[in-house]
Design a protein around this motif. Structure first.
Motif, short mmCIF file in Angstrom:
data_model
loop_
_atom_site.label_atom_id
_atom_site.label_comp_id
_atom_site.label_asym_id
_atom_site.label_seq_id
_atom_site.Cartn_x
_atom_site.Cartn_y
_atom_site.Cartn_z
N GLY A 90 0.79 -1.23 0.00
CA GLY A 90 0.00 0.00 0.00
C GLY A 90 0.81 1.27 0.00
O GLY A 90 0.26 2.37 0.11
N VAL A 91 2.13 1.20 -0.14
CA VAL A 91 2.96 2.42 -0.16
C VAL A 91 2.61 3.20 -1.44
O VAL A 91 2.65 2.65 -2.53
N PRO A 92 2.24 4.50 -1.29
CA PRO A 92 1.79 5.24 -2.46
C PRO A 92 2.95 5.72 -3.33
O PRO A 92 4.08 5.85 -2.87
N ARG A 93 2.67 6.00 -4.60
CA ARG A 93 3.62 6.61 -5.50
C ARG A 93 3.56 8.13 -5.31
O ARG A 93 2.71 8.63 -4.58
N ARG A 94 4.44 8.86 -5.97
CA ARG A 94 4.38 10.32 -6.06
C ARG A 94 4.26 11.01 -4.71
O ARG A 94 3.48 11.94 -4.56
#
Lengths: 167, 51, 596
Positions: free
Chosen positions: C448-452
Motif C-alpha cells: 500500500g505504499v503510495p507513488r508520487r
C-alpha cells in the motif's frame, strides 16, 4: 503468409492467456461480486459543498441493518471526518468528493482504493468485519503538502459504535 | 564484433526455433502461476472486500 | 576493438547521408542531455522518499518529480525516437529526406517546446518568481501550471507532427521512384507508429490547446477535471507505445544482425505494428478503473482492448528471441538452451538489448496485473505502478536506446565508442540497479505504499510488510536508484568521450535480410489508409460514449471547479539554492571526515 508452426502454437497460447485473464476478471466481477467504481455517485458543485445535502456535514450514518453511508471530503491536505468511525460487521458505502484538486482515497493495505475528482462523487462500498484501525492516505499528488494528507478509519465493535459526524 | 563470426548459414526452411519455443513455454508457465497468485491470493485474499 | 569494422570498410550512414546524420546526432544529443538531467532528479527522488538523504524541503520534491517525469518520458524518449526514425527512414528508403531545412524546423520546434516546459518546471525552484509547473507529468487539472508549460508542450507536439510528415514525404518521394515495391520494413514501422501518434495526440492536443492553455492564461474560468483527465489518458497510454515502438524497431531490425542472425519473419513484424496502430489508443480508460464518473461497462471495454494489446507484444517476444536463436545457431550454438551461450555477450549493444528484453518480460507481467480491471484496486497509484513502468519505459525502452547507441553512434559520427568494456559494464549495471529498485517498488506497492509522495512515512499508521521489511525495501530502492544514476553517468560520459575518438571511415554496419521476406505477406498489410481508418473507428467506438457521458453529466467545463495554481510557499523551509549549497557542504564535511 508463411508462419512457422511453433509460432502458430505460441499464437494460440497467447490468445488462451488473454482469454484466461479476461475470464478471471469477469469471475471476480460476477461470482465474487467485486464492483467497479462507476458514475453511480453522480456529480456535485465543488465550490458549494457546504450547501450540498450529502457533503455539508461529512459524516457516517446508518441506512439499514448493518448498512451505513459515509460522506467524506478529501481536500488539501486532510480528510473529513477524521477519523471515519464505522461499526464492525457492516457494509459501508463511501461517498467521497473534493472541493479543490484531484485526490486519492486509499484505506492502507486494503482493496479500498479510489480516485477523488472535484465535481464528481466517488461511490465505493466496502465490507468491514473485525474491529480495528486502518490508515487512510491520499495517493494522488495534490500539492506541496500532499505527503501530510492522511486520516484513519476506525472499525468499532458494534456495541460501542455511536453514530454521527466526528468533526 | 559478433556479426562476422557466422560459422554456418541456416535458411528459413531448415530452422526450427526449438530453444525459443522452450524458453517461451517456461515464460508462459511463469505468467500463469504468477497471475493465479496475484489474483486469488494477493487480491481476493486481501482485506476489505469491495462490493 | 573496432578493427573488424574498419576492415569491412562499409560506408557509414554519415558517409552516405551527412545532412541527415547531423539531424540524428542533434536529436540523440538532446535526448542524452534530458537523460542526464532526468537521472540527477531521479537520484534526488530515490534518496529523498526513502529518507536516506534529504536536502530539499519536501515541497520541492514535486518540482523534482515533475522535471524527472517530463525530461525522461517526453524529452529523452521522443528526441531519441525522432533520431532513430530519421535514421531508419533514410537508411531503409536509401534516399535523403526531401528538404533538410524542413527537418531542422521540426527539430527546432521540439527543442523550443522542451526549453519552454523545462523553464516553467525549473521556475518551481525559485520561489521569488511566479513561474512554476509543479503539476507532474500528468498535469491533472485543476492543478494549474504556468502557461509556458502548456505552451511548450503544445509546440513540442507540433514538432513531432511535422517530423511524422517528414517521414511520410520521404516515403511518398520514394514511392514515385519505386512504384511496385513493398514498403521497406523500417519505414513501415516508422509510418505505422506515426499514424498511431497522430490519433493519440488528438486527446492531449484538445486537452492542452482547447482547455488548459486558455485556462492558464485566464481566458477560461474553469475546466472539467474529469474531461481533461480522460483526454490526457486518451494520449497517456498510446504514448507508452510511442516510447516502445523505436525499441521494437531496433529489436526487430538491428538485434538479429548483431546476434549474428536474421529476422525470423518480416510479415509478422508488419502484423505486430498494424496491431499496435489499431489497439494502442482505445485502451486509455484502463488508467481510470477507479475513477468516478465513468460507467463500469466502458472500463470493461477498455480492459478487453488492453488485454488484446498484449498479443503483439507476446508475438514480438517469440519473433525476436527466435531471431536471436537463429544468430546463436549460425554462430555454432547447439542444444535446447545451450545456444544461449553462443550469443555475443561481450558486445554491449547486444547484451544491453537482450537484458532490456528480459526485463520487459517481467514488466509485461506487472502490466498484465495493471490491465486487469478489478485487481487494479490492489495496486492503483501505489508504488507498484512506477515499479512497472521503470521496467518498461525505464528499461525495455531506455536500456535498448542506450545499447543501440553503442551500435548506432559510430555510424552517425564516424567515431568509434570510447570504451566498449565501460559500455558493457554500464548496461549490466543498469540491469542490476533496476532489478533492485523495481523489485522494491513492486513489493512495497503491494503493502500500500503510495507513488508520487515526498515522505511516504505517516504519523498515524505504519505500512505492514507481510514479508521482508519496509526499511529493507527502502534501502533496496535507494541502492538501485544510485546504481542507475551511476550507470547513466557511465553512459553519458562514454558518449561524450567518444567525440574525442579519431574520425574514421568504413564504420557502417549492414543489416541482414529477414529469413521470411516481405514478399511472403499479403499486400494489404501495406495499405496504411485502411489501417488508419479502422484505428479511427475503434477509437471513436471506445471513446465517444464515455466522453459524451462525462460532458452530459458535468459539462464541457465545470464552473464549480476553480483553478488551483501550484506555487511553492517561499516562507516554508530552506530555499532550494541554499539547500543545495548546504547539502554540498554537508557531503564535503562527511567526505573530509572519512578521508583524513
Amino acid at each position: 503468409m508463411n508462419i512457422h508452426n511453433y509460432e502458430k502454437i505460441w499464437l494460440m497460447a497467447a490468445i488462451l492467456l488473454i482469454v484466461g485473464f479476461i475470464s478471471t476478471v469477469t469471475y471476480g466481477a460476477t461470482a465474487v461480486g467485486v464492483d467497479m467504481i462507476s458514475d453511480d455517485g453522480g456529480t456535485v458543485n465543488a465550490s458549494a459543498l457546504d450547501e450540498d445535502p450529502r457533503f455539508s456535514e461529512p459524516r457516517v450514518e446508518q441506512v439499514g441493518e448493518n448498512e451505513y453511508e459515509a460522506y467524506v471530503i478529501a481536500q488539501q491536505f486532510i480528510f473529513r471526518p477524521d477519523p471515519i468511525t464505522v461499526p464492525a460487521n457492516s457494509t459501508v458505502t463511501f461517498f467521497v468528493t473534493s472541493p479543490d484538486v484531484i485526490h486519492g482515497f486509499e484505506i492502507v493495505g486494503t482493496n479500498a482504493n479510489a480516485m477523488v475528482v472535484p465535481g464528481q462523487v466517488t461511490e465505493l462500498t466496502v465490507e468491514f468485519n473485525e474491529p480495528g484501525e486502518y490508515g487512510l492516505l491520499c495517493h494522488e499528488y495534490c500539492g506541496a503538502g500532499h505527503h501530510t494528507m492522511e486520516g484513519s478509519v476506525v472499525v468499532q465493535p458494534q456495541d460501542e459504535f455511536t453514530q454521527g459526524g466526528d468533526e | 564484433m559478433g556479426e562476422e563470426q557466422v560459422v554456418r548459414e541456416i535458411g528459413h526452411d531448415e530452422y526450427d526455433p526449438k530453444g525459443t519455443l522452450a524458453l517461451i513455454g517456461v515464460y508462459f508457465v511463469i505468467l500463469l502461476v504468477m497471475w493465479v497468485f496475484m489474483y486469488f491470493v494477493e487480491f481476493l485474499g486481501n482485506e476489505l472486500t469491495v462490493v | 576493438m573496432m578493427s573488424e569494422a574498419l576492415e569491412t570498410g562499409t560506408p557509414s550512414f554519415m558517409d552516405r547521408f551527412p545532412q541527415e546524420a547531423a539531424v540524428v546526432r542533434a536529436s540523440l544529443i538532446s535526448s542524452f542531455i534530458a537523460l542526464f538531467l532526468g537521472a540527477v532528479f531521479g537520484l534526488i527522488q530515490a534518496l529523498h522518499r526513502t529518507d536516506v538523504f534529504r536536502f530539499l524541503d519536501s515541497q520541492y520534491y514535486y518540482t523534482v518529480l515533475t522535471a524527472h517525469g517530463v525530461l525522461m518520458v517526453v524529452s529523452f524518449t521522443i528526441f531519441f525516437l525522432v533520431g532513430v526514425f530519421t535514421w531508419a527512414t533514410v537508411r531503409s528508403l536509401d534516399r535523403p529526406l526531401v528538404d533538410i531545412r524542413y527537418t531542422w524546423a521540426w527539430y527546432g520546434l521540439m527543442a523550443i517546446g522542451t526549453l519552454m516546459a523545462v523553464v516553467a518546471i525549473l521556475g518551481g525552484f525559485i520561489p521569488s518568481t511566479d513561474i512554476s509547473a509543479d503539476v507532474l507529468f500528468t498535469f491533472y487539472a485543476p492543478m494549474q501550471a504556468h502557461p509556458l508549460f502548456y505552451g511548450g508542450l503544445a509546440i513540442f507536439i507540433i514538432g513531432t507532427w511535422l517530423a511524422g510528415a517528414d517521414y511520410f514525404r520521404a516515403w511518398y518521394a520514394w514511392k514515385q521512384e519505386h512504384p511496385d515495391e513493398r514498403i521497406p520494413l523500417q519505414t513501415f514501422m516508422v509510418l505505422t507508429t506515426m499514424l498511431m501518434w497522430y490519433i493519440a495526440t488528438i486527446g492531449v492536443a484538445i486537452a492542452v490547446v482547447v482547455f488548459l492553455l486558455p485556462w492558464s492564461l485566464g481566458l477560461l474560468d474553469s475546466v472539467n477535471p474529469l474531461l481533461t483527465r480522460t483526454l490526457f489518458w486518451f494520449w497517456g497510454h498510446p504514448v507508452v507505445y510511442f516510447w516502445l515502438m523505436p525499441a521494437y524497431l531496433l529489436w526487430y531490425t538491428v538485434l538479429p544482425s548483431i546476434s549474428g542472425g536474421r529476422l525470423f519473419s518480416d510479415p509478422l513484424a508488419r502484423v505486430v505494428f498494424v496491431l499496435f496502430l489499431l489497439l494502442s489508443t482505445p485502451v486509455g480508460i484502463h488508467h481510470q478503473y477507479v475513477d468516478p464518473g465513468i460507467a463500469e461497462g466502458f472500463k470493461m471495454i477498455a480492459m478487453t482492448n488492453t488485454m488484446f494489446l498484449l498479443l503483439p507484444s507476446l508475438l514480438t517476444a517469440f519473433t525476436v528471441v527466435a531471431s536471436m536463436e537463429h544468430g546463436a545457431r549460425q554462430r555454432g550454438g547447439t542444444g535446447l538452451f545451450g545456444w544461449l551461450r553462443a550469443l555475443p555477450w561481450r558486445n554491449p549493444a547486444f547484451t544491453g538489448m537482450a537484458l532490456a528484453g528480459l526485463m520487459f518480460a517481467a514488466g509485461g507481467f506487472s502490466g498484465m496485473v495493471n490491465a486487469g480491471m478489478n485487481i487494479n484496486y490492489l495496486v492503483h497509484n501505489t508504488i507498484w505502478v512506477p515499479g512497472h513502468f521503470h521496467l518498461t519505459v525505464g528499461t525495455a525502452v531506455a536500456l535498448t536506446f542506450m545499447a543501440a547507441t553503442y551500435w548506432l553512434w559510430p555510424q552517425v559520427t564516424n567515431k568509434p565508442i570510447f570504451s566498449r568494456p565501460i559500455a558493457l559494464a554500464q548496461v549490466v549495471l543498469w540491469f542490476v540497479g533496476m532489478a533492485l529498485m523495481s523489485n522494491a517498488m513492486h513489493v512495497m506497492g503491494l503493502f500500500g505504499v503510495p507513488r508520487r509522495t515526498a515522505e511516504p512515512q505517516y504519523q498515524g499508521f505504519d505500512f505492514v510488510a507481510s514479508f521482508g521489511s519496509i526499511t529493507e525495501l527502502r534501502m533496496q530502492l535507494a541502492l538501485g536508484g544510485t546504481l542507475l544514476f551511476l550507470s547513466t553517468i557511465l553512459f553519458v560520459s562514454n558518449i561524450a568521450l567518444s567525440t574525442g575518438s579519431p574520425r574514421m571511415s568504413g564504420l557502417g554496419k549492414p543489416l541482414s535480410e529477414p529469413l521470411s521476406p516481405a514478399a511472403d505477406s499479403p499486400k494489404v498489410l501495406d495499405n496504411l489508409t485502411l489501417w488508419f481508418g479502422i484505428a479511427m473507428v475503434l477509437v471513436v467506438l471506445a471513446y465517444i460514449l464515455p466522453l459524451a457521458s462525462i460532458i452530459t453529466d458535468s459539462g464541457i467545463v465545470d464552473p464549480g471547479v476553480r483553478p488551483v495554481p501550484m506555487l511553492v510557499d517561499a516562507a516554508n523551509g530552506l530555499g532550494p539554492i541554499s539547500a543545495v549549497t548546504d547539502a554540498a557542504s554537508r557531503v564535503v564535511a562527511a567526505v573530509v571526515g572519512v578521508v583524513p
